[in-house]
Design a protein around this motif. Structure first.
Motif, PDB file in Angstrom:
ATOM      1  N   ASP A 147      47.299  82.271  12.101  1.00 52.26           N
ATOM      2  CA  ASP A 147      47.651  83.030  10.892  1.00 52.26           C
ATOM      3  C   ASP A 147      49.112  83.453  10.891  1.00 52.26           C
ATOM      4  OD1 ASP A 147      45.074  82.810   9.977  1.00 52.26           O
ATOM      5  OD2 ASP A 147      44.420  84.737  10.797  1.00 52.26           O
ATOM      6  N   HIS A 148      49.848  83.062  11.962  1.00 53.12           N
ATOM      7  CA  HIS A 148      51.285  83.338  12.090  1.00 53.12           C
ATOM      8  C   HIS A 148      51.576  84.842  12.169  1.00 53.12           C
ATOM      9  CE1 HIS A 148      51.254  79.161  11.107  1.00 53.12           C
ATOM     10  NE2 HIS A 148      50.878  79.376   9.872  1.00 53.12           N
ATOM     11  N   GLN A 149      50.650  85.588  12.771  1.00 51.45           N
ATOM     12  CA  GLN A 149      50.855  87.011  13.036  1.00 51.45           C
ATOM     13  C   GLN A 149      51.224  87.142  14.515  1.00 51.45           C
ATOM     14  OE1 GLN A 149      47.853  89.669  11.266  1.00 51.45           O
ATOM     15  NE2 GLN A 149      47.024  87.889  10.178  1.00 51.45           N
ATOM     16  N   TYR A 150      52.467  86.825  14.814  1.00 54.86           N
ATOM     17  CA  TYR A 150      52.892  86.661  16.203  1.00 54.86           C
ATOM     18  C   TYR A 150      52.975  87.988  16.947  1.00 54.86           C
ATOM     19  CZ  TYR A 150      54.086  82.134  14.228  1.00 54.86           C
ATOM     20  OH  TYR A 150      54.037  80.932  13.582  1.00 54.86           O
ATOM     21  N   ARG A 186      55.114  79.786   1.390  1.00 54.12           N
ATOM     22  CA  ARG A 186      56.263  79.352   2.180  1.00 54.12           C
ATOM     23  C   ARG A 186      56.991  78.217   1.483  1.00 54.12           C
ATOM     24  NH1 ARG A 186      51.891  79.209   5.317  1.00 54.12           N
ATOM     25  NH2 ARG A 186      51.555  81.003   6.670  1.00 54.12           N
ATOM     26  N   THR A 187      58.276  78.154   1.757  1.00 56.50           N
ATOM     27  CA  THR A 187      59.073  77.019   1.310  1.00 56.50           C
ATOM     28  C   THR A 187      58.888  75.864   2.291  1.00 56.50           C
ATOM     29  OG1 THR A 187      61.023  77.680   2.557  1.00 56.50           O
ATOM     30  CG2 THR A 187      60.776  78.610   0.345  1.00 56.50           C
ATOM     31  N   GLN A 188      59.401  74.703   1.929  1.00 57.62           N
ATOM     32  CA  GLN A 188      59.321  73.562   2.837  1.00 57.62           C
ATOM     33  C   GLN A 188      60.054  73.860   4.145  1.00 57.62           C
ATOM     34  OE1 GLN A 188      61.351  70.043   1.508  1.00 57.62           O
ATOM     35  NE2 GLN A 188      60.471  68.727   3.091  1.00 57.62           N
ATOM     36  N   ILE A 206      57.817  76.938  11.128  1.00 54.87           N
ATOM     37  CA  ILE A 206      56.525  77.307  11.702  1.00 54.87           C
ATOM     38  C   ILE A 206      55.990  76.182  12.576  1.00 54.87           C
ATOM     39  CG2 ILE A 206      54.107  77.742  11.099  1.00 54.87           C
ATOM     40  CD1 ILE A 206      55.125  79.399   8.746  1.00 54.87           C
ATOM     41  N   ALA A 207      56.212  74.943  12.162  1.00 52.72           N
ATOM     42  CA  ALA A 207      55.789  73.812  12.998  1.00 52.72           C
ATOM     43  C   ALA A 207      56.510  73.835  14.334  1.00 52.72           C
ATOM     44  CB  ALA A 207      56.058  72.500  12.264  1.00 52.72           C
ATOM     45  N   ALA A 208      57.817  74.146  14.330  1.00 55.44           N
ATOM     46  CA  ALA A 208      58.569  74.235  15.587  1.00 55.44           C
ATOM     47  C   ALA A 208      58.013  75.358  16.465  1.00 55.44           C
ATOM     48  CB  ALA A 208      60.050  74.469  15.293  1.00 55.44           C
ATOM     49  N   VAL A 209      57.686  76.494  15.859  1.00 53.20           N
ATOM     50  CA  VAL A 209      57.133  77.622  16.604  1.00 53.20           C
ATOM     51  C   VAL A 209      55.779  77.255  17.209  1.00 53.20           C
ATOM     52  CG1 VAL A 209      56.182  79.944  16.355  1.00 53.20           C
ATOM     53  CG2 VAL A 209      58.388  79.378  15.320  1.00 53.20           C
ATOM     54  N   ASP A 210      54.931  76.592  16.423  1.00 50.72           N
ATOM     55  CA  ASP A 210      53.614  76.204  16.930  1.00 50.72           C
ATOM     56  C   ASP A 210      53.741  75.242  18.112  1.00 50.72           C
ATOM     57  OD1 ASP A 210      52.342  77.800  15.126  1.00 50.72           O
ATOM     58  OD2 ASP A 210      51.842  76.201  13.705  1.00 50.72           O
ATOM     59  N   HIS A 211      54.669  74.293  18.019  1.00 54.70           N
ATOM     60  CA  HIS A 211      54.895  73.389  19.157  1.00 54.70           C
ATOM     61  C   HIS A 211      55.312  74.193  20.392  1.00 54.70           C
ATOM     62  CE1 HIS A 211      54.231  69.723  17.060  1.00 54.70           C
ATOM     63  NE2 HIS A 211      55.321  69.763  16.307  1.00 54.70           N
ATOM     64  N   PHE A 212      56.171  75.171  20.200  1.00 53.84           N
ATOM     65  CA  PHE A 212      56.665  75.987  21.314  1.00 53.84           C
ATOM     66  C   PHE A 212      55.531  76.776  21.965  1.00 53.84           C
ATOM     67  CE2 PHE A 212      58.699  80.027  22.766  1.00 53.84           C
ATOM     68  CZ  PHE A 212      59.462  79.492  23.796  1.00 53.84           C
ATOM     69  N   LEU A 213      54.673  77.378  21.157  1.00 56.88           N
ATOM     70  CA  LEU A 213      53.580  78.184  21.701  1.00 56.88           C
ATOM     71  C   LEU A 213      52.499  77.318  22.335  1.00 56.88           C
ATOM     72  CD1 LEU A 213      53.206  80.914  18.924  1.00 56.88           C
ATOM     73  CD2 LEU A 213      54.345  81.098  21.144  1.00 56.88           C
ATOM     74  N   ASN A 214      52.407  76.066  21.931  1.00 54.23           N
ATOM     75  CA  ASN A 214      51.427  75.159  22.516  1.00 54.23           C
ATOM     76  C   ASN A 214      51.986  74.375  23.697  1.00 54.23           C
ATOM     77  OD1 ASN A 214      48.661  74.883  20.934  1.00 54.23           O
ATOM     78  ND2 ASN A 214      50.251  75.307  19.409  1.00 54.23           N
ATOM     79  N   GLY A 215      53.226  74.688  24.104  1.00 56.91           N
ATOM     80  CA  GLY A 215      53.806  74.034  25.269  1.00 56.91           C
ATOM     81  C   GLY A 215      54.298  72.627  25.019  1.00 56.91           C
TER      82      GLY A 215
END
Length: 727
Positions: A379-382, A423-425, A431-440
């Motif tokens: 949910d992007h509530q980091y 969200r904008t494009q 957010i995709a970059a952040v998700d990759h980072f949090l998933n290692g």
């Protein structure tokens, strides 16, 4: 004088088992002997020249080594047995064009006997599969020379004191005291994508005759091995077989291992050893050690025969090696891991982990214990996710992976505590970059972050976050300058072209995957990726990619171009496209916000346009989608069926409808024959500059206009031959 010859034969016998022929294999260098010479499947340094020439294809930079060996020290008769070796290997274009090796070896037994071997070797990649497996091959051409010293008393050699006739003269000592012959070795290595590899080597395949007074053939030997190789650990097993002097067959089995111990400031240490046993009392224990700092490596090995040579203190070997050029990928990963460990030791920051080592990865958010935290991250509530993770581990001893995940969450929440709502494009990419980072997934995180930054160079907050992510994972972001002439995607496409021209096929495929990962809706990029696969000879991948582009493409002419490209790829695969009757196609309705499409040749490859919704079909009979037949040949176009009178179709409220373009005729879709000369000239210009992607597009367009154009077909065949096929 027969005593001299007997002494020389005794020396040969000392080289391993009793009564072996000349040029007994004693190994090379000091690293492989420390592993019992079980090097056929591994063969990953310059001494692959001796063990398996296919291993030269694994080298990515030049290597030089020199070694000295003292064999069977402490023999009661005081015989000095030693080996000196020099070896050099030079990869062409980082190994993509193969590796050439040269070597010199000299064995001597005091002043009584010597053997000398000159090697010229070549190894290269023979086959690369889509699964990631590799087949390597190599050949080694050798000149074998051996001889013996003739003392003064041998000036008039006689047999039993009888010198009266030719029959009384010793035929060996009265003839030449050296003999040369040519020989060859062959080798293969098959590498699996999961750290396993297998090797096969045939030594002395020509069985050269090196006898002085009579036949003395060096027997051919076969070696089969398997190896497991990770960053700091290698395990090997090998079976050897060759003809025994008694006429039977010798078979030996060797099991070996090597472990590297990197240090933070003092280079790398390595320990290795082996156990060997086989027929005719062959038993052997070996041990070895290495020290490497920067580009210099020192190796030592000790070999002790247990069932053959008696009264010896074993064999001692030492080698010095130099590595030239930039670090290999494995060396870069090793250095990055050490830098991170050093950073933690010095207390210079929190631990974020690293994706390339299982020991340093952050905790996976797929862990069932983290289900609630995973939902907050999705949910992007980091900030809430970080607080929940801290609360979960406050009453327990946290593991290192959990600490790394918590540190990553803390870093993200510092910049973006909560990212909810529309969200904008650009925000979606961030957010995709952040998700990759949090998933290692560190490499994808930095790649996607670099793309996001290129779309908003003035966003200071994200710029700082990307810098912190770079520091955390040790990977450098790809930052384009503000005045760069190309967009990020176009820059990657430019690098694809450059890597293809350098024949760096692995880089080409990685870049193509990056483009599709970053911008899967960029139809122009997708079409170019398809064309790249086409000229690489990966026709099925080209078809799949072009079909993907057809789903996004809305301009009828470009759809027909894609169908023609697909038909060409099918033709290369030997697949005949089905004959179908001409069909109608509904023209696209272009929203006002979308600019008109570029002309057919505006882009080097098949042109495309931003995805646009199609005209609404009638309620009574829905029209077929524009890409219902993705593999059909070019179709004649006609206006779409009109909406039914009972219930006219209304345009979507959010997209004002503009008047649809008139349908193109088949001739308009196919192209103007008058353009053929101009397209051919452009294709030749691109070809001359080495721009094979653009040249391919020109000649493919000609064949769409004139399928029988012999010049374009020949040019396209030449282009395909410029790029090695990826099987």
């Amino acid at each position: 004088m027969t005593r001299i010859l007997a002494t020389a034969l005794l020396v040969l016998a000392l080289l391993g088992r009793p009564a072996q022929a000349a040029f007994e294999d004693q190994g090379a260098g000091a690293r492989a002997p420390g592993m019992g010479n079980a090097f056929t499947a591994l063969a990953d340094d310059v001494y692959a020249i001796y063990y398996n020439p296919a291993g030269l294809a694994q080298l990515e930079r030049s290597q030089f080594s020199t070694s000295y060996s003292k064999l069977f020290t402490g023999l009661s008769d005081g015989t000095d047995l030693n080996i000196m070796q020099l070896a050099y290997a030079h990869p062409f274009r980082g190994g993509s064009k193969g590796t050439l090796g040269v070597a010199w070896q000299r064995f001597s037994a005091s002043s009584l006997y010597y053997e000398q071997t000159l090697h010229l070797s070549y190894g290269r990649l023979l086959l690369r599969r889509d699964s990631g497996s590799h087949l390597l091959g190599g050949i080694n051409i050798k000149q074998l020379t051996h001889g013996f010293g003739v003392p003064a008393e041998a000036a008039a050699p006689c047999n039993q004191g009888n010198c009266s006739t030719n029959n009384g003269t010793d035929p060996v000592l009265s003839g030449k005291n050296s003999k040369s012959a040519y020989d060859a070795d062959l080798g293969f290595i098959y590498r699996l994508p999961k750290k396993f590899q297998f090797g096969l080597a045939a030594h002395h395949v020509m069985s050269p005759d090196v006898g002085f007074g009579g036949p003395d053939k060096v027997p051919m030997s076969l070696r089969v091995g398997a190896a497991y190789k990770s960053l700091w650990l290698s395990l090997m097993g090998e079976i050897r077989q060759e003809t025994a002097p008694t006429g039977g067959t010798d078979r030996d089995l060797i099991l070996a291992g090597e472990r590297v111990f990197p240090t933070l400031t003092s280079g790398q240490f390595a320990l290795r050893g082996s156990l060997g046993f086989g027929t005719r009392d062959f038993q052997q224990i070996t041990m070895g050690a290495s020290y490497r700092v920067n580009k210099i490596q020192i190796d030592y090995a000790f070999l002790m025969p247990m069932g053959t040579v008696k009264g010896t203190m074993g064999t001692h070997r030492v080698a010095f090696g130099w590595h030239f050029g930039a670090p290999t990928p494995d060396e870069e990963i090793t250095q990055e891991l050490l830098d991170q460990a050093k950073q933690l030791r010095d207390g210079r920051g929190p631990s974020y982990g690293y994706e390339y080592a299982e020991e340093l990865k952050p905790q996976s958010i797929e862990d069932p214990r983290l289900a609630g935290i995973r939902r907050l991250i999705e949910d992007h509530q980091y900030q809430k996710a970080h607080a929940a993770l801290v609360a979960m581990v406050k009453d327990m001893v946290p593991t290192a992976p959990l600490v790394r995940l918590a540190n990553r969450l803390e870093l993200i929440s510092h910049y973006y505590p909560d990212w909810s709502g529309p969200r904008t494009q650009w925000e979606t990419i961030v957010i995709a970059a952040v998700d990759h980072f949090l998933n290692g997934r560190d490499r994808k995180a930095i790649l996607t972050g670099s793309y996001a930054l290129s779309l908003s160079l003035n966003d200071v907050k994200f710029d700082h976050l990307l810098s912190d992510m770079e520091t955390a994972v040790g990977i450098k972001a790809d930052r384009l300058p503000k005045d760069h002439p190309r967009s990020f995607i176009d820059e990657l496409l430019f690098r694809v072209e450059a890597a293809n021209n350098r024949n760096e096929l692995q880089s080409v495929e990685l870049l193509l995957q990056d483009i599709l990962e970053l911008d899967p809706q960029n139809v122009i990029a997708v079409e170019r990726v398809g064309s790249m696969y086409f000229i690489l000879g990966k026709f099925q991948s080209a078809i799949d990619t072009w079909n993907r582009a057809m789903v996004m493409e809305k301009r009828p002419q470009d759809i027909e171009n894609l169908k023609h490209y697909i038909a060409m790829a099918q033709e290369r695969m030997g697949i005949k496209a089905p004959e179908t009757a001409p069909a109608t196609m509904a023209p696209a309705v272009v929203p006002a916000a979308v600019p008109p499409a570029a002309p057919a040749m505006a882009q080097p490859l098949a042109p495309a346009q931003t995805l646009a919704p199609a005209a609404a079909p009638s309620a009574a009979q829905p029209a077929a989608p524009a890409v219902a037949q993705p593999l059909a040949p070019a179709q004649a176009l006609a206006p779409a069926a009109a909406p039914s009178a009972a219930k006219p179709a209304a345009p979507a409220a959010a997209q004002p409808v503009r008047r649809a373009r008139p349908a193109q005729t088949a001739a308009e879709v196919k192209g103007d024959p008058r353009d053929v000369d101009r397209l051919f000239q452009k294709g030749v210009e691109h070809y001359a500059r080495g721009e094979y992607l653009q040249a391919t597009a020109m000649f493919m367009r000609i064949l769409q206009i004139d399928p029988q154009n012999a010049q374009a077909r020949k040019a396209l065949e030449r282009l395909e031959n410029k790029v090695p096929r990826r099987k």
